[in-house]
Design an enzyme around this catalytic site. Structure first.
Site, PDB file in Angstrom:
ATOM      1  N   LYS A  40       9.716  60.247  -9.397  1.00 62.36           N
ATOM      2  CA  LYS A  40       8.637  59.975 -10.345  1.00 62.36           C
ATOM      3  C   LYS A  40       9.094  60.243 -11.769  1.00 62.36           C
ATOM      4  CE  LYS A  40       4.725  61.124  -7.338  1.00 62.36           C
ATOM      5  NZ  LYS A  40       3.573  62.017  -7.164  1.00 62.36           N
ATOM      6  N   ARG A  71     -15.376  75.929  -8.724  1.00 64.42           N
ATOM      7  CA  ARG A  71     -16.781  75.697  -9.076  1.00 64.42           C
ATOM      8  C   ARG A  71     -17.536  75.264  -7.830  1.00 64.42           C
ATOM      9  NH1 ARG A  71     -16.454  70.534  -7.915  1.00 64.42           N
ATOM     10  NH2 ARG A  71     -14.756  69.277  -8.737  1.00 64.42           N
TER      11      ARG A  71
END
Lengths: 300, 116
Positions: A158, A292
């Site tokens: 990548k 969260r």
């Protein structure tokens, strides 16, 4: 117990929090932008404070306005919901400085899990399996050969500056590495003006399976099984289901234990989600942690 | 037990899932056993263009995966939202897709998915 909670969010999550608060006898404060004046969260909360114009940056993301709203209404806690400021370390710290309980992770926990590189380093230290690959940028082709062997084929080259699939090559066997290395670097140079490459193991037939965890204030955590969120488009989930059709009891135990290990390592408090990629051989790798409340909640 | 959640977004699934804010003129939510809806919208609600396009989460729970899928199909058929485009037709097709029905899907699934 809190007496009054300000919900620093909008939409269904604001409603979900307000509903629970009402059932628990806790007063609620809604905040809203001028675009949301007619929203249900504004009507269902005990009090509502307008915090700015429609743009999120001037309203739902405007920390000073939200803290001010909490102070003028005497709220003793802020629930951030998901999105907006829910995983913002600075906001979590700001609440603490103003003696308002942030119903979510502390700034330190968010910092540890917030950016991907940080999170990966933290999880490696905890002993949670991460996607194998190069440590940063590959020096030269000799290094590339070495890293590919260590990582194990198939691998993915990548471009460091990459995006949109440019400068990216899947390599299935050693004899194809040289061509892939040359062409990926060329492509990256042309597209981004930079040919730095890194390598990751190619995850075959990846599934996005995440583990819901809950941590207490004393460093203990437990998990509540998995959700399969593989049906997604541009990293946006479209559906989720639980249990995952790909799951086995053995894999659930292993992934559950890894997720608990991750949560306890950072002494995580509250609800969170540890996301994994699972390959076709049922190897699993830590992807990221959402510090969260979850958006999705199919439960069984 | 098995649960499935479909995120209903104000997006046009026939047009590359382009966001479709605007005014909801008709809103009828499905009901019955094993169905949960979390939403903040109603008939007459104006979806602002400034935020996330999710307008509802539809969740079905049943004894088996097959039953949860059948329940989801029924709920999606009952769900009426007019005035804006939504992803309800996408989810309805998904529930009939052979690879979804068999649970044989990966994160690459949507790359090959074509709306009928």
């Amino acid at each position: 117990m809190f007496k009054k909670i300000l919900i620093a969010n909008r939409g269904e999550i604001a409603l979900r929090v307000i509903r629970t608060c009402r059932e628990m006898g806790i007063k609620t404060v809604a905040v809203y932008s001028t675009a949301d004046a007619e929203s249900l969260h504004v009507r269902f909360a005990d009090e509502a404070v307008c915090i700015g114009p429609p743009q999120s940056s001037e309203s739902y993301l405007k920390m000073s306005n939200i803290i001010s709203a909490a102070e003028i209404t005497n709220a003793d806690a802020i629930h951030p919901g998901y999105g907006f400021l829910s995983e913002n370390a600075k906001f979590s710290k700001l609440c603490e400085e103003h003696s308002i309980k942030f119903i979510g992770a502390t700034g330190e926990m968010i910092d540890q899990m917030g950016d991907k590189a940080n999170a990966k380093a933290t999880m490696k230290a905890a002993g949670v399996p991460c996607v194998p690959g190069s440590e940063g940028v590959i020096i030269d082709f000799a290094d590339c050969i070495k890293v590919a062997i260590e990582t194990g084929y198939p691998v993915m080259l990548k471009a460091s500056a990459g995006g949109g699939g440019k400068g990216m090559r899947a390599v299935w066997k050693p004899e194809d590495l040289k061509d892939a290395w040359d062409s990926a670097r060329q492509e990256s140079k042309a597209a981004f003006g930079n040919d730095d490459m890194y390598m990751e193991k190619l995850i075959e037939e990846p599934r996005h399976i995440e583990i819901q965890i809950v941590g207490d204030a004393f460093g203990k955590a437990c998990h509540l099984s998995e959700r399969d969120c593989s049906v997604q488009r541009r990293h946006q989930k479209l559906t989720e289901e639980t249990p995952s059709p790909f799951m086995t009891d053995e894999l659930r135990d292993k992934m559950g234990n890894a997720a608990v290990l991750a949560a306890e390592f950072i002494k995580y408090e509250g609800a969170g989600t540890v996301e994994f990629l699972v390959d076709k051989h049922r190897n699993f790798f830590f992807m990221e942690m959402n510090t969260r409340i979850q958006v999705e909640h199919p439960n069984y | 037990m098995h649960s499935i959640e479909c995120r209903i977004n104000a997006e046009d699934p026939y047009s590359n899932f382009r966001p479709a804010p605007g005014k909801i003129t008709t809103f009828h939510a499905p009901g019955g056993h094993g169905i949960r809806i979390d939403t903040h919208v109603y008939a007459g609600y104006m979806i602002p263009p400034n935020y996330d396009s999710m307008i509802a989460k539809l969740i079905t729970t049943a004894q088996t995966r097959e039953e949860a899928i059948n329940k989801m199909k029924r709920a999606l058929d009952e769900f009426v939202i007019e005035g804006v485009k939504t992803t309800i037709p996408f989810h309805r097709q998904l529930m009939d897709h052979p690879d979804y029905v068999t649970g044989n899907y990966t994160t690459k699934f949507m790359e090959d998915f074509v709306m009928q």
